[in-house]
Each structure stands twice: as structure tokens, then as C-alpha cells.
Motif scaffolding. Structure first.
Motif, PDB file in Angstrom:
ATOM      1  N   MET A   7       0.825  -1.199   0.000  1.00  0.00           N
ATOM      2  CA  MET A   7       0.000   0.000   0.000  1.00  0.00           C
ATOM      3  C   MET A   7       0.866   1.260   0.000  1.00  0.00           C
ATOM      4  N   ALA A   8       1.919   1.255   0.814  1.00  0.00           N
ATOM      5  CA  ALA A   8       2.764   2.436   0.928  1.00  0.00           C
ATOM      6  C   ALA A   8       3.497   2.732  -0.378  1.00  0.00           C
ATOM      7  N   LEU A   9       3.948   1.703  -1.086  1.00  0.00           N
ATOM      8  CA  LEU A   9       4.621   1.914  -2.365  1.00  0.00           C
ATOM      9  C   LEU A   9       3.677   2.532  -3.392  1.00  0.00           C
ATOM     10  N   CYS A  10       2.451   2.036  -3.440  1.00  0.00           N
ATOM     11  CA  CYS A  10       1.487   2.529  -4.424  1.00  0.00           C
ATOM     12  C   CYS A  10       0.899   3.886  -4.045  1.00  0.00           C
ATOM     13  N   HIS A  11       0.904   4.217  -2.746  1.00  0.00           N
ATOM     14  CA  HIS A  11       0.313   5.467  -2.260  1.00  0.00           C
ATOM     15  C   HIS A  11       1.309   6.168  -1.338  1.00  0.00           C
ATOM     16  N   LYS A  50       6.972  12.080  -1.760  1.00  0.00           N
ATOM     17  CA  LYS A  50       6.452  12.423  -3.084  1.00  0.00           C
ATOM     18  C   LYS A  50       6.332  11.191  -3.979  1.00  0.00           C
ATOM     19  N   THR A  51       7.297  10.292  -3.878  1.00  0.00           N
ATOM     20  CA  THR A  51       7.304   9.097  -4.720  1.00  0.00           C
ATOM     21  C   THR A  51       7.681   7.888  -3.882  1.00  0.00           C
ATOM     22  N   ALA A  52       7.611   6.715  -4.514  1.00  0.00           N
ATOM     23  CA  ALA A  52       7.995   5.479  -3.830  1.00  0.00           C
ATOM     24  C   ALA A  52       9.468   5.474  -3.447  1.00  0.00           C
ATOM     25  N   GLN A  53      10.276   6.341  -4.060  1.00  0.00           N
ATOM     26  CA  GLN A  53      11.693   6.421  -3.707  1.00  0.00           C
ATOM     27  C   GLN A  53      11.878   6.895  -2.267  1.00  0.00           C
ATOM     28  N   HIS A  54      10.932   7.672  -1.751  1.00  0.00           N
ATOM     29  CA  HIS A  54      10.994   8.125  -0.363  1.00  0.00           C
ATOM     30  C   HIS A  54      10.459   7.067   0.607  1.00  0.00           C
ATOM     31  N   ASP A  66      20.575   4.893  -3.372  1.00  0.00           N
ATOM     32  CA  ASP A  66      20.742   3.597  -4.035  1.00  0.00           C
ATOM     33  C   ASP A  66      19.651   3.339  -5.067  1.00  0.00           C
ATOM     34  N   LEU A  67      18.697   4.243  -5.143  1.00  0.00           N
ATOM     35  CA  LEU A  67      17.501   4.014  -5.953  1.00  0.00           C
ATOM     36  C   LEU A  67      17.406   5.028  -7.085  1.00  0.00           C
ATOM     37  N   GLN A  68      16.730   4.645  -8.131  1.00  0.00           N
ATOM     38  CA  GLN A  68      16.459   5.546  -9.254  1.00  0.00           C
ATOM     39  C   GLN A  68      14.960   5.537  -9.546  1.00  0.00           C
TER      40      GLN A  68
END
Length: 552
Positions: A180-184, A205-209, A222-224
Motif C-alpha cells: 500500500m505504501a509503495l502505491c500510495h 512524493k514518490t515510492a523512492q521516499h 541507491d535508488l532511481q
């Protein structure tokens, strides 16, 4: 005597409820989805697994008393009204089954206050097994809802006894919340277990956070994250969050995830597309960290396939496979956008910008070349092994052998060339498996005597090498064409310890940075070490001098 009879309604309801609610995780999933559909931005989940109780509190739109009286009855929903609505579903829930199913397998009570009504009063209702209000009373409550599910599966003791242990069930709950957290990513989520904080996720703002909060060993850098619109599909886009292969990977494919319109789904085809896109970028037996979120026109999806809505029918599946491969390739290239390290350290960035404005310290933004990739200038060589390449925000150390290996491997992938040789190469005492392997990768091979074999075509890279015979023996030992290409690239790449002039170094750097997967060699080893200006300023403490001299 007739053997076929209609089941009593209470049995039908219990069977249907068992399909929707089959665990603690299913309860959490359904209640979270209701909260998100109600436009909640804060969700608190309280778990009491030993007494089979779950409470979900949200700050969504809430429900008026009239809706509260009907919401737990079978097949009641505000999400769809007509048959045509099944082809344009934009909500997470739509069947009107979840709350009624909960009344069948547990004790359900709801406290809610409608955010759009003027009064400051909410209502508390407790429901019977038919989903009808058993009692109601006014309460003082903030806008939103509090839903409590108690004595879960108390009416189904066999089901309760057959469930996994509490630890396994909590792991299922954790997976639901992570998905849920990744999608929202804009949602604030707190999870309590027996009144103690278990998870506490801050919004982003995005799933990167979000992902660094879920996997503690993975950092933001470590993420893009990449997003792009989809041509010819109005209001459709793809969001990609990938772990850079030289920085993070997993021992199993548990973080290869696909989301569609706000929900993680199971799609073996799309998951395999992701794994294929990362082929030969990771060490052996390691898997990528990758989350793909497709936001698609609802008419392209049929959600009505699985009770938990995790399996779907997706139109134009081939197209989405291509789009996923393309965006992963885009996320792996060495563009200034992908490598904006200055933005990763806000304090140093602000200090250096102030200094630059005062005219005492020059800081350049990332510069790209004509192809949009980061501009790198070879300036030297260390130990005849590492190329030192300068760019506008620092320098990189590039290991020459594996950078060249990556270049050769992708060239071989794109154009597998075999060359006819005048004098055949003779190999002796080959097993039938070795002969079959050489034939499988396309070589022309004939028997030449009792225990000898003549090789008449060889890969072009080997044709003029003195170690061609040894290389062919190595290629005969097994693996597919891709394995052979990796072995050939490794054998043919510039050796560490080889002296190179600036022109040769620059040529190699240019070819390497244009590869599709420049972060790692085909064996998964990282190719370059980045020393950015912001990191250098921190190490040499220049930011302190800058800050002091500019009153920061």
C-alpha cells in the motif's frame, strides 16, 4: 429423493465470506482499501492478534448515518451502480462484499463522521451477522472512520485453527502495508501491535521516499525513480523505482513488484519482463529491487477475476512488456538526471550555491553530451587499472577491464558474428555434450579423425587471437549463447595492468557510458566509483569554511 438442494443463506454467506476474508492480512487489506477510497491521508492500524482484533482509523470522508445503516449489508457499495461501471473501475473496492463478509466471520463495529456534513457529531454502529445495525449511538469524533473487527473467525473455529501462526500472519500484514505504501506514497501510516508502535511510515512524493523506510539497508541514493507518459494511451503513465544494480540487490525475487492503478498485483509475465531487463547486471543468484507502477485507463483492465483482486486481465500485455523494458533501460543509463547527486545532499547543495552566488566558489551543474548522457573526460590512469574520468561535479574511477567487458558483451548481444577461418582449429577428446554445446552457439564443427574435431567457424572476436583454441574449449563447457558471450567478452576485454594513452581511455569511456547497463559488468561487479564534488566538500570540510564566510 432429490439430492441437490439449495443451501441455507447463512451457509452461502459464510462460504462467500471465506473467499474474501481468509486471514488477518485480508482484514487489513480490505479496510485500508476502503480508507484510501475515502481519500484518507492518515491511516492508523491497531493489531491485537492474540485476541483476533483489528482496528483501522482514517481521516477520510467518513459516512453519514444513512450510509452507515446500509454499508454492511450484502452487495452494497458506493463505487459502482451499473453493469457498465465494471469496465471503468477507478476505486480499490467495488464489489460491496468486504464489510458484509466481516460480519459473517467476526464482530463488526464502525464509528464514523461525514466530513461534508455541518454537524460536529458522528455515529457508532454495531452490526449483526446479516450486516444490519444492532445498535447505534451518537459520538464525538473527528471526520473519518474507525472500524473495529473483533473475535475474527470466532464463528469458524476450524478456520482459525488452520491458519498459520501469529508470526506468519503478521508478516502477511506487513506485506499488505508495504505494498500500500509503495502505491500510495503520500499516505502517513502508523501500525500498532498490542498498543506498541510496530511500523511508522512517513509520506513522500514518490515510492523512492518510501522504500528506504521499508528496507533499512537501502538508502535513497541507491535508488532511481523514473516516470513517463505512455503514447497513444491517454492519462496513462509508468512509474519505475529500481535499485541501482551496483548498489543493491536481493537473494530472492521478493522485491520485484508490479502495481496497477494503486494496487500490487501478481503478473508472472510482467515480473519475468523485469527480471529479463536486469539480465547480466547482477551477481549470480541475485535479484533486482524493482517496483513498476502502471497507471492505466480502467477500460484496459478486468479486476473481476480474483476475490483479493491481485490477479487481473490486462489488455495489450505485449505493449506493456515493451514499455517496462524501455523504462528500465532508461533508468539504468548514465544521464545527469539519473545522477543528480547534488540534490541528494541538500545542506551541502545550499552552502555551495550561496558560495557560488558570492563569487568565491564555482559549482557547475551536471553537463550532458549530445546524446543526453553525462559528459566524462578521461584525465589519467591509476595502476594501469583504473581510468580517472572527470565530470562537472567530480570524478569517477572506472575499472578498465570490466568497463570494456560490458561494451564487448552488449556488442556481442546485438551482433553475434561468426567468421570462417582458413585453417581449422583442432580440438581433441571432446565429449558429445561439448560438441553439442559448440553447435548450439552456432559454430561449424566436423569430426576429424577418431578423437579429433575440426572447428571451421569461430566468433569474430577470437579469430585472430593466439588463445583461440583455449577459448573454444572454454566455450564448450556448457551454458547458453548468453553465457558464451559473457565468457568471450571477459576473455577479450582489455586486461588490468595494460597501459593506455588518453585517446584510448577516452574512446573506452565513451563506448562504456553508451551501453544499456553501464552500472555493472555481465557478472554483476560494479564498474565505477563515484567521487562527487558534494562528497569531496564534505570530506575536506570546505562547506564549513564556506558556511562561516557567508554567515550560514
Amino acid at each position: 429423493m432429490s439430492l441437490i438442494k439449495t443451501l441455507p443463506p447463512e451457509v452461502v454467506n459464510l462460504i462467500a465470506a471465506g473467499e474474501v476474508i481468509d486471514s488477518l492480512a485480508a482484514v487489513v487489506r480490505e479496510l485500508i482499501e476502503n480508507a484510501l477510497d475515502a481519500q484518507a491521508t492518515r491511516i492508523t492500524i491497531a493489531l491485537f492478534p492474540e485476541i483476533w482484533r483489528v482496528t483501522v482509523t482514517d481521516n477520510g470522508q467518513g459516512m453519514a448515518l444513512s450510509d452507515l445503516r446500509n454499508c454492511a449489508k450484502p452487495h452494497t457499495t458506493s463505487k459502482i451502480k451499473h453493469l457498465d461501471d465494471l469496465g471503468k473501475i477507478t476505486s480499490l473496492g467495488f464489489r460491496g462484499e468486504a464489510l458484509h463478509s466481516l460480519t459473517q466471520v467476526a464482530d463488526l463495529s464502525i464509528s464514523s463522521r461525514c466530513a461534508t456534513e455541518d454537524n460536529n457529531m458522528g455515529w457508532f454502529l454495531h452490526y449483526n451477522a446479516q450486516g444490519e445495525p444492532q445498535s447505534q449511538k451518537p459520538i464525538s469524533i473527528a471526520p473519518g472512520s474507525i472500524i473495529t473487527v473483533d473475535n475474527l473467525f470466532g464463528k469458524m473455529p476450524v478456520r482459525r485453527q488452520g491458519l498459520p501462526n501469529i508470526s506468519s500472519q503478521l508478516k502477511g500484514v506487513q506485506t499488505i502495508i508495504e505494498n500500500m505504501a509503495l502505491c500510495h506514497p503520500n499516505i502517513t501510516c502508523k501500525v500498532l501491535q498490542n498498543e506498541r508502535i510496530w511500523l511508522n511510515l512517513s509520506p513522500g512524493k514518490t515510492a523512492q521516499h518510501i522504500l528506504p523506510q521499508l528496507l533499512k539497508r537501502i538508502h535513497f541514493n541507491d535508488l532511481q525513480f523514473v516516470e513517463q507518459e505512455v503514447e497513444n494511451f491517454p492519462n496513462s503513465k509508468i512509474e519505475l523505482l529500481l535499485g541501482l544494480p551496483d548498489r543493491c540487490h536481493r537473494g530472492k525475487a521478493d522485491w520485484v513488484k508490479v502495481g496497477i492503478n494503486g494496487r500490487i498485483v501478481r503478473s508472472l509475465v510482467l515480473e519475468q519482463t523485469i527480471l529479463t531487463a536486469f539480465s547480466r547486471t547482477l551477481p549470480k543468484d541475485r535479484f533486482p529491487v524493482c517496483f513498476i507502477h502502471l497507471q492505466i485507463c480502467p477500460s484496459q483492465i478486468d479486476w473481476n477475476r480474483h476475490p483479493a483482486k491481485v490477479e487481473i486481465y490486462l489488455n495489450s500485455l505485449d505493449l506493456w512488456q515493451d514499455k517496462i523494458s524501455q523504462i528500465i533501460e532508461k533508468g539504468l543509463i548514465l544521464s545527469p538526471h539519473n545522477l543528480s547527486v547534488m540534490a541528494q545532499n541538500e545542506r551541502v547543495s545550499k552552502l555551495l550555491k550561496v558560495s557560488e552566488a558570492k563569487g568565491n566558489y564555482q559549482v557547475n551543474s551536471q553537463v550532458s553530451d549530445e546524446s543526453g548522457l553525462i559528459e566524462l573526460k578521461a584525465v589519467g590512469q591509476v595502476n594501469h587499472t583504473y581510468i580517472v574520468a572527470e565530470h562537472s561535479n567530480g570524478l569517477w574511477l572506472i575499472e578498465q577491464h570490466i568497463a570494456h567487458e560490458r561494451v564487448l558483451y552488449e556488442n556481442l548481444q546485438d551482433k553475434w558474428e561468426l567468421e570462417q577461418i582458413k585453417t581449422p582449429i583442432i580440438l581433441t577428446k571432446l565429449s558429445s555434450e561439448q560438441v553439442e554445446q559448440l553447435e548450439k552457439i552456432g559454430l561449424e564443427i566436423d569430426r576429424f579423425g577418431e578423437q579429433n574435431w575440426a572447428i571451421r567457424t569461430v566468433p569474430k572476436l577470437l579469430a585472430k587471437r593466439e588463445d583461440c583454441q583455449a577459448a573454444l574449449l572454454e566455450l564448450s563447457l556448457g551454458g547458453d549463447l548468453q553465457t558464451a558471450q559473457v565468457a568471450l567478452a571477459c576473455r577479450s576485454a582489455i586486461r588490468n595492468g595494460t597501459e593506455m594513452n588518453l585517446s584510448a581511455m577516452q574512446d573506452l569511456v565513451n563506448k562504456w557510458k553508451n551501453t544499456r547497463n553501464p552500472h555493472t559488468c555481465p557478472h554483476g561487479r560494479p564498474i565505477y566509483l563515484s567521487l562527487e564534488e558534494s562528497s569531496l566538500a564534505l570530506f575536506f570540510r570546505r562547506h564549513r569554511v564556506i558556511g562561516k564566510s557567508h554567515g550560514i
